[in-house]
Design a protein around this motif. Structure first.
Motif, mmCIF file in Angstrom:
data_model
loop_
_atom_site.group_PDB
_atom_site.id
_atom_site.type_symbol
_atom_site.label_atom_id
_atom_site.label_comp_id
_atom_site.label_asym_id
_atom_site.label_seq_id
_atom_site.Cartn_x
_atom_site.Cartn_y
_atom_site.Cartn_z
ATOM 1 N N VAL A 101 0.833 -1.206 0.000
ATOM 2 C CA VAL A 101 0.000 0.000 0.000
ATOM 3 C C VAL A 101 0.868 1.256 0.000
ATOM 4 C CG1 VAL A 101 -1.607 1.350 1.426
ATOM 5 C CG2 VAL A 101 -2.055 -1.071 0.987
ATOM 6 N N LYS A 102 2.023 1.154 0.670
ATOM 7 C CA LYS A 102 2.943 2.309 0.714
ATOM 8 C C LYS A 102 3.607 2.545 -0.632
ATOM 9 C CE LYS A 102 4.227 1.774 5.553
ATOM 10 N NZ LYS A 102 5.203 0.973 6.287
ATOM 11 N N GLN A 103 3.514 1.578 -1.537
ATOM 12 C CA GLN A 103 4.218 1.661 -2.825
ATOM 13 C C GLN A 103 3.245 1.558 -3.993
ATOM 14 O OE1 GLN A 103 7.819 1.136 -3.278
ATOM 15 N NE2 GLN A 103 8.475 0.514 -1.255
ATOM 16 N N LEU A 104 2.049 2.096 -3.826
ATOM 17 C CA LEU A 104 1.050 1.919 -4.884
ATOM 18 C C LEU A 104 1.503 2.423 -6.260
ATOM 19 C CD1 LEU A 104 -2.535 2.417 -3.391
ATOM 20 C CD2 LEU A 104 -1.364 0.305 -4.031
ATOM 21 N N PRO A 105 2.174 3.596 -6.350
ATOM 22 C CA PRO A 105 2.599 4.033 -7.694
ATOM 23 C C PRO A 105 3.531 3.017 -8.367
ATOM 24 C CG PRO A 105 2.737 5.852 -6.151
ATOM 25 C CD PRO A 105 2.466 4.620 -5.329
ATOM 26 N N LEU A 106 4.451 2.446 -7.607
ATOM 27 C CA LEU A 106 5.343 1.431 -8.182
ATOM 28 C C LEU A 106 4.531 0.212 -8.644
ATOM 29 C CD1 LEU A 106 8.288 0.387 -8.669
ATOM 30 C CD2 LEU A 106 8.019 -0.808 -6.483
ATOM 31 N N LEU A 107 3.578 -0.187 -7.822
ATOM 32 C CA LEU A 107 2.746 -1.339 -8.162
ATOM 33 C C LEU A 107 1.936 -1.051 -9.426
ATOM 34 C CD1 LEU A 107 2.812 -3.797 -6.364
ATOM 35 C CD2 LEU A 107 0.570 -3.178 -5.489
ATOM 36 N N LYS A 108 1.442 0.174 -9.520
ATOM 37 C CA LYS A 108 0.686 0.569 -10.725
ATOM 38 C C LYS A 108 1.573 0.464 -11.956
ATOM 39 C CE LYS A 108 -3.038 3.413 -9.072
ATOM 40 N NZ LYS A 108 -3.528 4.696 -8.640
ATOM 41 N N LEU A 109 2.799 0.926 -11.815
ATOM 42 C CA LEU A 109 3.739 0.832 -12.945
ATOM 43 C C LEU A 109 3.971 -0.629 -13.326
ATOM 44 C CD1 LEU A 109 5.732 2.062 -14.945
ATOM 45 C CD2 LEU A 109 7.441 2.151 -13.111
ATOM 46 N N CYS A 110 4.203 -1.465 -12.334
ATOM 47 C CA CYS A 110 4.436 -2.893 -12.620
ATOM 48 C C CYS A 110 3.226 -3.504 -13.331
ATOM 49 C CB CYS A 110 4.738 -3.663 -11.334
ATOM 50 S SG CYS A 110 6.320 -3.213 -10.584
ATOM 51 N N TYR A 111 2.028 -3.214 -12.865
ATOM 52 C CA TYR A 111 0.819 -3.755 -13.507
ATOM 53 C C TYR A 111 0.698 -3.239 -14.940
ATOM 54 C CZ TYR A 111 -1.677 -6.473 -9.989
ATOM 55 O OH TYR A 111 -2.068 -7.468 -9.120
ATOM 56 N N SER A 112 0.995 -1.968 -15.137
ATOM 57 C CA SER A 112 0.816 -1.418 -16.485
ATOM 58 C C SER A 112 1.845 -1.999 -17.456
ATOM 59 C CB SER A 112 0.842 0.115 -16.460
ATOM 60 O OG SER A 112 2.092 0.614 -16.831
ATOM 61 N N ILE A 113 3.053 -2.260 -16.970
ATOM 62 C CA ILE A 113 4.071 -2.886 -17.824
ATOM 63 C C ILE A 113 3.698 -4.340 -18.070
ATOM 64 C CG2 ILE A 113 6.493 -3.663 -17.902
ATOM 65 C CD1 ILE A 113 6.532 -0.734 -18.248
ATOM 66 N N TYR A 114 3.232 -5.013 -17.032
ATOM 67 C CA TYR A 114 2.982 -6.451 -17.124
ATOM 68 C C TYR A 114 1.752 -6.749 -17.990
ATOM 69 C CZ TYR A 114 2.789 -11.322 -15.723
ATOM 70 O OH TYR A 114 2.797 -12.693 -15.742
ATOM 71 N N TYR A 115 0.680 -6.031 -17.747
ATOM 72 C CA TYR A 115 -0.567 -6.326 -18.459
ATOM 73 C C TYR A 115 -0.756 -5.459 -19.697
ATOM 74 C CZ TYR A 115 -2.396 -9.334 -14.744
ATOM 75 O OH TYR A 115 -2.592 -10.361 -13.854
ATOM 76 N N GLY A 116 -0.070 -4.337 -19.736
ATOM 77 C CA GLY A 116 -0.305 -3.387 -20.822
ATOM 78 C C GLY A 116 0.321 -3.815 -22.138
ATOM 79 N N THR A 117 0.022 -3.055 -23.155
ATOM 80 C CA THR A 117 0.620 -3.235 -24.468
ATOM 81 C C THR A 117 2.133 -3.027 -24.355
ATOM 82 O OG1 THR A 117 -1.369 -2.365 -25.441
ATOM 83 C CG2 THR A 117 0.592 -2.272 -26.789
ATOM 84 N N PRO A 118 2.921 -3.816 -25.085
ATOM 85 C CA PRO A 118 4.378 -3.640 -25.013
ATOM 86 C C PRO A 118 4.759 -2.177 -25.296
ATOM 87 C CG PRO A 118 3.827 -5.576 -26.329
ATOM 88 C CD PRO A 118 2.528 -4.898 -26.002
ATOM 89 N N GLN A 119 5.601 -1.631 -24.426
ATOM 90 C CA GLN A 119 5.970 -0.216 -24.564
ATOM 91 C C GLN A 119 7.449 -0.053 -24.875
ATOM 92 O OE1 GLN A 119 4.577 2.813 -21.879
ATOM 93 N NE2 GLN A 119 3.390 1.287 -20.785
ATOM 94 N N GLY A 120 8.127 -1.157 -25.086
ATOM 95 C CA GLY A 120 9.552 -1.054 -25.395
ATOM 96 C C GLY A 120 10.436 -0.922 -24.165
ATOM 97 N N ALA A 121 9.858 -1.067 -22.975
ATOM 98 C CA ALA A 121 10.690 -1.007 -21.767
ATOM 99 C C ALA A 121 11.586 -2.245 -21.738
ATOM 100 C CB ALA A 121 9.811 -0.958 -20.526
ATOM 101 N N PRO A 122 12.840 -2.097 -21.299
ATOM 102 C CA PRO A 122 13.715 -3.276 -21.233
ATOM 103 C C PRO A 122 13.125 -4.297 -20.272
ATOM 104 C CG PRO A 122 14.739 -1.392 -20.135
ATOM 105 C CD PRO A 122 13.499 -0.880 -20.803
ATOM 106 N N TYR A 123 13.432 -5.566 -20.537
ATOM 107 C CA TYR A 123 12.842 -6.638 -19.733
ATOM 108 C C TYR A 123 13.313 -6.586 -18.288
ATOM 109 C CZ TYR A 123 11.768 -11.209 -17.842
ATOM 110 O OH TYR A 123 11.310 -12.213 -17.050
ATOM 111 N N PHE A 124 12.360 -6.679 -17.399
ATOM 112 C CA PHE A 124 12.665 -6.887 -15.986
ATOM 113 C C PHE A 124 11.690 -7.938 -15.475
ATOM 114 C CE2 PHE A 124 12.289 -6.181 -11.450
ATOM 115 C CZ PHE A 124 13.624 -6.132 -11.082
ATOM 116 N N ASN A 125 12.194 -8.916 -14.758
ATOM 117 C CA ASN A 125 11.359 -10.031 -14.318
ATOM 118 C C ASN A 125 10.408 -9.612 -13.193
ATOM 119 O OD1 ASN A 125 10.213 -12.386 -13.502
ATOM 120 N ND2 ASN A 125 12.129 -13.376 -12.874
#
Lengths: 200, 200
Positions: A101-125
């Motif tokens: 909960v303290k890191q919601l923006p980071l979590l939002k970013l992870c969800y958007s990279i993981y579920y979103g359309t490929p954006q060209g971000a380098p791979y991170f597991n």
């Protein structure tokens, strides 16, 4: 002369770039955010970004890696809880929830990279976040069974049911400004699950 | 002369455009897919797309609306199950799971639009899928309590715990080519939950 030609970037510039990157990547997306915009948001010049991160890709990866390192540190803390298997499962899961909960923006970013359309971000597991929690829950449940505190049964079923409570509560925080369930709800949901499977 | 100037599009062209849209929007993203590419993938000319959908936005909205209409029909079918509260909750949730599994590309598109970076797709209320399921589970659990088949307790906690089992199992199908849990696992997870809360 060296100081004039290659000035040392201000001490907090790196941190401001990391904050700007998290904010911009989360709100506008990785692909849509330029180096220029990152620098403007952080109040630094381009050479400062290049000095610390070499590129937008480098800044993104650094953000991801440092976040994951923090996550591992939190996991280590949460593993040190003592008590019954039930208490340890509950404390581990709720502790994790409050750290997310303290890191919601980071979590939002992870969800958007993981579920979103490929954006060209380098791979991170990103799956390692999830898989590490599953591993830890499996350890706690298996220990509970060995100690006779959790009824013998399919460890995976228990692990995924507990993970389901954590997952849906976190996603509700991600998706709704006024979440319909919170950490207290999750604790009661865990109680429902654990009432049936714990011997105490 | 009218037939030459404004030919009637082939009967299955509309369906082929819908299939192409689902495929392209899911794999490449809404923003990255052009009208030209949609038409090429469907093997139709641009006027055919404009004839049926007016625009890319129109095609997207039609895809979303027809999918949601099918979902409501599935919900209606699943509501007609009879049996004990426990059976009805289990059958409703597993039935829903298997209908989702048949529509994974659509589900992937919904997740990518919902969690991903804004892509300029016109607004469609994706949360209604989720909220309709919550409503239905709430009805089933409340009825179960009224009939004495579910222990009196916090209806919402039970609903969200069941929803957590469904949600995590679906997401595992979305995220992994070889999912670690499937419909059978979910049924066992539901059993763990329902063992504690059902009176039979």
């Amino acid at each position: 002369m060296k100081n004039i030609l290659t000035p040392i970037p201000p001490a907090d510039a790196r941190e401001r770039l990391m904050i700007a990157a998290l904010d911009q990547f989360t709100r506008r997306g990785y692909a849509a955010t330029s180096v220029r915009e990152l620098c403007e948001a952080a109040g630094v010049t381009k050479p400062v970004l290049y000095y610390y991160f070499k590129s937008k890709e480098g800044l993104y990866l650094q953000l991801m890696e440092e976040s994951y390192t923090r996550f591992e540190a939190i996991l280590s803390d949460l593993k040190s809880y003592s008590g019954s298997a039930r208490e340890r499962i509950t404390n581990f899961t709720t502790g994790l929830f409050f750290s997310y909960v303290k890191q919601l923006p980071l979590l939002k970013l992870c969800y958007s990279i993981y579920y979103g359309t490929p954006q060209g971000a380098p791979y991170f597991n990103l799956e390692q976040y999830y898989d590490r929690v599953l591993d830890e829950l499996e350890r706690l449940v298996s220990e509970g069974i060995k100690l006779g505190e959790v009824k013998d049964g399919n460890v995976n079923d228990i692990v995924w049911t507990v993970m389901g409570c954590l997952n849906i509560t976190i996603e509700e925080q991600l998706c709704h400004t006024n979440p319909r369930i919170d950490g207290d709800s999750m604790k009661r949901m865990l109680d429902l699950v654990l009432n049936g499977i714990c011997t105490n």
